[in-house]
Design a protein around this motif. Sequence first.
Motif, mmCIF file in Angstrom:
data_model
loop_
_atom_site.group_PDB
_atom_site.id
_atom_site.type_symbol
_atom_site.label_atom_id
_atom_site.label_comp_id
_atom_site.label_asym_id
_atom_site.label_seq_id
_atom_site.Cartn_x
_atom_site.Cartn_y
_atom_site.Cartn_z
ATOM 1 N N PRO A 147 0.821 -1.214 0.000
ATOM 2 C CA PRO A 147 0.000 0.000 0.000
ATOM 3 C C PRO A 147 0.857 1.268 0.000
ATOM 4 C CG PRO A 147 -0.717 -1.552 1.699
ATOM 5 C CD PRO A 147 0.612 -2.029 1.206
ATOM 6 N N GLN A 148 0.245 2.346 -0.406
ATOM 7 C CA GLN A 148 0.914 3.647 -0.419
ATOM 8 C C GLN A 148 1.452 3.992 0.969
ATOM 9 O OE1 GLN A 148 -1.711 6.805 -1.535
ATOM 10 N NE2 GLN A 148 -0.184 8.424 -1.275
ATOM 11 N N GLY A 149 2.711 4.442 1.005
ATOM 12 C CA GLY A 149 3.345 4.847 2.253
ATOM 13 C C GLY A 149 4.031 3.723 3.005
ATOM 14 N N ASP A 150 3.858 2.460 2.587
ATOM 15 C CA ASP A 150 4.505 1.332 3.270
ATOM 16 C C ASP A 150 5.954 1.170 2.821
ATOM 17 O OD1 ASP A 150 2.200 0.814 4.613
ATOM 18 O OD2 ASP A 150 2.050 -1.281 3.997
ATOM 19 N N ILE A 151 6.716 0.490 3.667
ATOM 20 C CA ILE A 151 8.084 0.114 3.329
ATOM 21 C C ILE A 151 8.136 -1.403 3.187
ATOM 22 C CG2 ILE A 151 10.481 0.033 4.095
ATOM 23 C CD1 ILE A 151 10.016 2.626 5.591
ATOM 24 N N PHE A 152 8.533 -1.872 2.016
ATOM 25 C CA PHE A 152 8.697 -3.305 1.771
ATOM 26 C C PHE A 152 10.130 -3.687 2.122
ATOM 27 C CE2 PHE A 152 9.875 -6.838 -1.085
ATOM 28 C CZ PHE A 152 8.924 -7.773 -0.690
ATOM 29 N N SER A 153 10.299 -4.737 2.954
ATOM 30 C CA SER A 153 11.644 -5.093 3.398
ATOM 31 C C SER A 153 11.752 -6.583 3.663
ATOM 32 C CB SER A 153 12.021 -4.315 4.667
ATOM 33 O OG SER A 153 11.169 -4.674 5.737
ATOM 34 N N PHE A 154 12.990 -7.081 3.644
ATOM 35 C CA PHE A 154 13.309 -8.458 4.030
ATOM 36 C C PHE A 154 14.812 -8.561 4.265
ATOM 37 C CE2 PHE A 154 13.288 -8.427 -0.654
ATOM 38 C CZ PHE A 154 14.550 -8.913 -0.938
ATOM 39 N N ASP A 155 15.228 -9.620 4.957
ATOM 40 C CA ASP A 155 16.643 -9.937 5.167
ATOM 41 C C ASP A 155 17.068 -11.006 4.167
ATOM 42 O OD1 ASP A 155 16.626 -8.222 7.382
ATOM 43 O OD2 ASP A 155 16.048 -9.857 8.734
ATOM 44 N N PHE A 156 18.367 -11.051 3.846
ATOM 45 C CA PHE A 156 18.844 -12.086 2.927
ATOM 46 C C PHE A 156 20.234 -12.565 3.321
ATOM 47 C CE2 PHE A 156 20.521 -8.183 1.044
ATOM 48 C CZ PHE A 156 21.800 -8.544 0.651
ATOM 49 N N PHE A 157 20.511 -13.795 2.901
ATOM 50 C CA PHE A 157 21.843 -14.391 3.045
ATOM 51 C C PHE A 157 22.141 -15.169 1.777
ATOM 52 C CE2 PHE A 157 24.638 -17.970 4.143
ATOM 53 C CZ PHE A 157 25.720 -17.279 4.658
ATOM 54 N N ALA A 158 23.267 -14.872 1.125
ATOM 55 C CA ALA A 158 23.666 -15.534 -0.112
ATOM 56 C C ALA A 158 25.087 -16.056 0.042
ATOM 57 C CB ALA A 158 23.591 -14.561 -1.288
ATOM 58 N N ALA A 159 25.340 -17.278 -0.433
ATOM 59 C CA ALA A 159 26.669 -17.869 -0.304
ATOM 60 C C ALA A 159 26.959 -18.772 -1.497
ATOM 61 C CB ALA A 159 26.774 -18.673 0.991
ATOM 62 N N LEU A 160 28.227 -18.864 -1.856
ATOM 63 C CA LEU A 160 28.663 -19.755 -2.927
ATOM 64 C C LEU A 160 29.993 -20.387 -2.567
ATOM 65 C CD1 LEU A 160 31.176 -18.297 -4.726
ATOM 66 C CD2 LEU A 160 29.265 -16.846 -5.424
ATOM 67 N N ASN A 161 30.221 -21.558 -3.149
ATOM 68 C CA ASN A 161 31.474 -22.275 -2.935
ATOM 69 C C ASN A 161 31.814 -23.026 -4.223
ATOM 70 O OD1 ASN A 161 33.726 -23.355 -1.639
ATOM 71 N ND2 ASN A 161 32.602 -25.171 -0.976
ATOM 72 N N LEU A 162 32.969 -22.712 -4.834
ATOM 73 C CA LEU A 162 33.413 -23.354 -6.065
ATOM 74 C C LEU A 162 34.759 -24.026 -5.833
ATOM 75 C CD1 LEU A 162 32.721 -20.580 -8.753
ATOM 76 C CD2 LEU A 162 31.146 -22.321 -7.903
ATOM 77 N N ASN A 163 34.955 -25.169 -6.502
ATOM 78 C CA ASN A 163 36.227 -25.886 -6.429
ATOM 79 C C ASN A 163 36.546 -26.488 -7.787
ATOM 80 O OD1 ASN A 163 37.063 -26.257 -3.307
ATOM 81 N ND2 ASN A 163 34.837 -26.335 -3.511
ATOM 82 N N THR A 164 37.824 -26.445 -8.165
ATOM 83 C CA THR A 164 38.311 -27.135 -9.354
ATOM 84 C C THR A 164 39.678 -27.741 -9.053
ATOM 85 O OG1 THR A 164 39.262 -25.082 -10.215
ATOM 86 C CG2 THR A 164 37.073 -25.714 -11.033
#
Length: 298
Positions: A147-164
């Motif tokens: 709705p008008q005037g609201d703040i949309f928010s959330f927390d996040f966690f992102a991770a990666l792991n690569l091996n060769t």
Amino acid sequence: MLALRSKMGRKYLPKIRSYWLWQLAGTALAPVAVLVAATPGLTATFAASEGFLQLQNFSHNPYATDTVANTAAFSMISAPGDNAAAIAAADAIFVNSPGGDIPCPFSPFSSTPCLQSSAVNLAGGVGIDYFAAGASQAQVIGNFFVPQGDIFSFDFFAALNLNTSIDTPTKEMADSAISLGFLLVNNTDMPNLQILDYFHLQANLVTPGNDSFSLVKIPNIYLSNYGLVYQGEEQESITAYGQGYLSHSFSEDAHITLIEYQANHVTATARAPEPSAALGLIILGILGVGRRLLRRFF
């Protein structure tokens, strides 16, 4: 050599808690590992790509959700005594419990709704002429009304792991890549969709070859913690994560769509003195699939 396309901060990293993915991977590639140990004279390659992304503590509940997870794996041997294997696994979920009575996976004390995607791809081989590849894609979508005037928010966690890992640079190649992140799109006016915010984490290891890493975010996304650990040479690895939150205020009523995504691919190959044309076509086909997945959003 690692080409950094954004400057990172702290150089430490907590343990990522998606242990079940690596347990699955270890079981699937056990025959290759045993053969490598038993025949040290043969060349061996290995590539792994793991990603995890979770969004939680939403300020608003979605009125519609969707999830997609796709995988593909292929292996081929062209010489007697060679061995090769590949696996690809992906998972995408959206837990939407307005009352908060269902805990978020991996974060049991966080409130719902929450969404997450995870994936692991592995490829390995031993011998003189083989090819193995895996690719996966995961996507989670949520539609919200703000709705008008609201703040949309959330927390996040992102991770990666690569091996060769390779033994002989002139005869072997291993490639591991991942691209993950999220988009926030304003679809109030459907003919004129507008990307409001996005977060994008991407890495690629090519052994032998050039490696790369990038972290991109635009305003309204704030990082509270991040890290990067990189190791080069013939046994390469890169582990990175970003943790923070999104906060976007709306001056008018808005229908918005949140898209969480990740795409991974791995390849491991050894070339005989005269590789077959058929093998070359298969390599181009699998790599094309992986690259299309990585370019799905960017």
